[in-house]
Design a protein around this motif. Structure first.
Motif, PDB file in Angstrom:
ATOM      1  N   ARG A 296      39.856  63.256  33.581  1.00  0.00           N
ATOM      2  CA  ARG A 296      39.858  63.796  34.953  1.00  0.00           C
ATOM      3  C   ARG A 296      39.482  62.703  35.944  1.00  0.00           C
ATOM      4  O   ARG A 296      38.524  61.987  35.726  1.00  0.00           O
ATOM      5  N   GLY A 297      40.223  62.614  37.032  1.00  0.00           N
ATOM      6  CA  GLY A 297      39.944  61.565  38.011  1.00  0.00           C
ATOM      7  C   GLY A 297      40.791  60.326  37.767  1.00  0.00           C
ATOM      8  O   GLY A 297      40.917  59.474  38.636  1.00  0.00           O
ATOM      9  N   GLY A 298      41.345  60.223  36.549  1.00  0.00           N
ATOM     10  CA  GLY A 298      42.296  59.165  36.243  1.00  0.00           C
ATOM     11  C   GLY A 298      41.713  57.755  36.291  1.00  0.00           C
ATOM     12  O   GLY A 298      40.497  57.563  36.288  1.00  0.00           O
ATOM     13  N   LEU A 299      42.614  56.776  36.329  1.00  0.00           N
ATOM     14  CA  LEU A 299      42.213  55.369  36.357  1.00  0.00           C
ATOM     15  C   LEU A 299      41.327  55.095  37.564  1.00  0.00           C
ATOM     16  O   LEU A 299      40.292  54.417  37.464  1.00  0.00           O
ATOM     17  N   SER A 300      41.714  55.647  38.687  1.00  0.00           N
ATOM     18  CA  SER A 300      40.947  55.430  39.908  1.00  0.00           C
ATOM     19  C   SER A 300      39.497  55.889  39.754  1.00  0.00           C
ATOM     20  O   SER A 300      38.562  55.190  40.155  1.00  0.00           O
ATOM     21  N   GLY A 301      39.310  57.058  39.151  1.00  0.00           N
ATOM     22  CA  GLY A 301      37.963  57.601  38.963  1.00  0.00           C
ATOM     23  C   GLY A 301      37.095  56.688  38.109  1.00  0.00           C
ATOM     24  O   GLY A 301      35.922  56.449  38.412  1.00  0.00           O
ATOM     25  N   VAL A 302      37.680  56.169  37.034  1.00  0.00           N
ATOM     26  CA  VAL A 302      36.939  55.275  36.139  1.00  0.00           C
ATOM     27  C   VAL A 302      36.557  53.987  36.863  1.00  0.00           C
ATOM     28  O   VAL A 302      35.405  53.530  36.785  1.00  0.00           O
ATOM     29  N   LEU A 303      37.515  53.400  37.576  1.00  0.00           N
ATOM     30  CA  LEU A 303      37.231  52.137  38.265  1.00  0.00           C
ATOM     31  C   LEU A 303      36.162  52.346  39.340  1.00  0.00           C
ATOM     32  O   LEU A 303      35.275  51.506  39.523  1.00  0.00           O
TER      33      LEU A 303
ATOM     34  N   GLY B 177      36.171  64.221  40.511  1.00  0.00           N
ATOM     35  CA  GLY B 177      36.100  63.362  41.697  1.00  0.00           C
ATOM     36  C   GLY B 177      34.817  63.579  42.474  1.00  0.00           C
ATOM     37  O   GLY B 177      33.771  63.919  41.914  1.00  0.00           O
ATOM     38  N   ARG B 178      34.913  63.399  43.758  1.00  0.00           N
ATOM     39  CA  ARG B 178      33.752  63.459  44.647  1.00  0.00           C
ATOM     40  C   ARG B 178      33.000  64.801  44.558  1.00  0.00           C
ATOM     41  O   ARG B 178      31.775  64.842  44.481  1.00  0.00           O
ATOM     42  N   LEU B 179      33.758  65.921  44.513  1.00  0.00           N
ATOM     43  CA  LEU B 179      33.095  67.226  44.478  1.00  0.00           C
ATOM     44  C   LEU B 179      32.353  67.449  43.160  1.00  0.00           C
ATOM     45  O   LEU B 179      31.297  68.081  43.133  1.00  0.00           O
ATOM     46  N   SER B 180      32.897  66.933  42.052  1.00  0.00           N
ATOM     47  CA  SER B 180      32.197  67.032  40.767  1.00  0.00           C
ATOM     48  C   SER B 180      30.883  66.282  40.846  1.00  0.00           C
ATOM     49  O   SER B 180      29.833  66.738  40.369  1.00  0.00           O
ATOM     50  N   GLN B 181      30.966  65.115  41.439  1.00  0.00           N
ATOM     51  CA  GLN B 181      29.793  64.274  41.641  1.00  0.00           C
ATOM     52  C   GLN B 181      28.743  65.002  42.488  1.00  0.00           C
ATOM     53  O   GLN B 181      27.557  65.008  42.159  1.00  0.00           O
TER      54      GLN B 181
END
Lengths: 348, 348
Positions: free
Chosen positions: A234-241, B23-27
């Protein structure tokens, strides 16, 4: 729904509330479905808890992780919720440098779920465990009324062993390190979406869903300088980076042209207004590796069936800590923003 | 549902799909709810897996267990789904003779769940962890669309350490052993039912939901001859005795007059046509103990706040292996049959 039940000796062809009672029907479900597929000796002892061997190497640690899986649909090209539930937890252990060993599996079943569906899911979990070298040692089943869940939700937890010398961390990236990805991104998310939205590709796009234990083992054999591994779910490559940049307090720069993306994924993303950088994979990893080891690790990845299309996609910078930027195909540098809300619900 | 959100800094007063995006909301959800209550250092590292210390005593083993919790309603007299999710897994570890140490917590949330409800559940989990001496070290959150779950489901897994000398097993009961129960049975099930069915007791009946770690510790300190421990959750006392009889290949005889049951539980059971022997407890244990240690263990149980009403209720026989029988109040012996279907759905 099938009229006749394909499960040997079962009185029911679908899940009823009694299957969650803790009585005779729970016992039947355990024997007729789960123990037919999950054949490890520890599980068969049917204690309320599994006993595990303790690692004996001095300095070894345990890794422990959990994930719930609510993917919809339950079956998709290249996988199903069962395979996903094993891979997700196995891969989270691998990303910590652990050798995955033991899994637990807890099921929340919706009344009315065809037993045949549960049987296929359990069979898929068993096959994936074999592939990953792990064993399901303990589990649980609950049943809720029709309309109070969506078929089946699975939560797996995993225990693995981290060898003494391995110290990976999301906070360990250093300026100069290389960023690698083990294969094309976004396959899993687009495979799910293609089923949901009825998109037909000329060739069927498969989810990349796979257990990464053998791939990470090969990487650790070749390089002691792997700083950090993450699977871009979840969040993909962008999320990990973004996580790496934030937690390691470094900048990250990637080159758009170097990020492997299948043409079908790119086309479907364009069609649906999605950015592949944010789409989930379930059998890929992102590695931060010391620059001098990058080529060696890349060769190792490419020599493995799960890493044939691996690539070095960028590097870690000392400037702009917390910021991920991308050098675009048409020139110019842009900041890759963090995903704010939900791009694709129930992708895993 | 509250109009203003009571959670500091939250943009939302209820769960939206984006809270499960990664993403941001999970965070935000992690920081604003979970990390406010779960304050352990390991969880705060926010790796995809927790690293745990390995037990160093030679001969020690690890215990590993999992359970999903789908109880309805989410809050009930004496507890809530959060307290239950911690107690259930802690107690499964304790029943194996383990010292519970680490928990994982995975949440499946329904879109629209008030954030304030999740916050109360997380607070309750944190308080119960403190009481039980365990730490939540890793977790996960998924969100499904409104109508695809029922508020919140929680899956906890647990890791504990079994000291070298302890070897408990459901298969270890021997003829002559005594059977003890640590307190009145059926309180949890009837407390839940009283809310569901709107039954008013003169005094409010509370669930017995409690972590049993300190109680089992006291028992092990006093007796090395505890053969088997089980918590009578789903399936109740009858289910546990049936399991012991079957797996230990022994007969079990209990005396109806000795089984502690509160008058309210008996009255409600009569009213609803239920048998307390099958009703779930969430803070009781059944112990099989060598006859010569039975009185000593009983005294230890009674000296503990969670075992004040403990009783010796029967014994293990060599005849009739697999059969549980009960000597009734009015004289005569009857076989206690195994529960076949569902007596009370979603009790835990």
């Amino acid at each position: 729904m099938t009229a006749a039940c394909p499960i040997p000796n079962s009185r029911y062809s679908q899940i009823v509330l009694g299957h969650g009672s803790g009585g005779r029907l729970s016992q039947d479900l355990l024997e007729q479905v789960f123990l037919r597929h999950f054949t490890g000796a520890t599980l068969r002892e049917l204690e309320d808890q599994a006993e595990l061997a303790v690692p004996t190497e001095p300095g070894a640690r345990l890794a422990f992780t959990t994930d719930s899986f609510v993917v919809s649909p339950l079956f998709f090209p290249g996988g199903d919720i069962g395979r996903l539930a094993v891979c997700g937890t196995v891969n989270d252990l691998c990303m910590g440098g652990a050798i995955p060993r033991y899994l637990s599996a807890a099921f929340v079943l919706e009344e009315g779920l065809p037993l045949e569906v549960l049987d296929r899911i359990a069979a898929s979990m068993a096959a994936t465990c074999l592939e990953a070298g792990v064993e399901i040692v303990t589990g649980d089943t609950k049943v809720v009324e029709k309309g109070k869940a969506d078929g089946v939700f699975i939560t797996t937890s995993g225990v693995g062993i981290v060898p003494r010398a391995r110290r990976l961390s999301i906070a360990a990236a250093r300026p100069g390190d290389a960023i690698l990805v083990s294969g094309p991104i976004g396959d899993h998310g687009v495979a799910i979406l293609s089923v949901r939205e009825g998109i037909d590709f000329e060739t069927e796009l498969q989810s990349d869903c796979a257990p990464l234990a053998s791939l990470t083992r090969a990487m650790f054999e070749i390089s002691p300088q792997i700083r950090c591994l993450r699977d871009p779910t979840r969040g993909g490559l962008s999320g990990v980076l973004q996580d790496i940049a934030t937690r390691s307090k470094v900048g990250i720069s990637i080159d758009e042209a170097l990020v492997p993306i299948r043409p079908e994924v790119r086309a479907a993303s364009d069609l649906l207004g999605l950015d592949p950088l944010y789409i989930a994979c379930e059998g890929r990893l992102v590695a931060v590796v010391a620059a001098e080891d990058a080529e060696r690790v890349l060769r190792t990845l490419r020599a493995h069936p799960l890493g044939q299309e691996a690539a070095i996609i960028g590097r870690v910078l000392s400037e702009d800590p917390g910021v991920v930027s991308m050098h675009s195909r048409i020139g110019g540098e842009r900041v890759v923003p963090q995903l704010s809300g939900e791009q694709l619900p129930r992708i895993c």
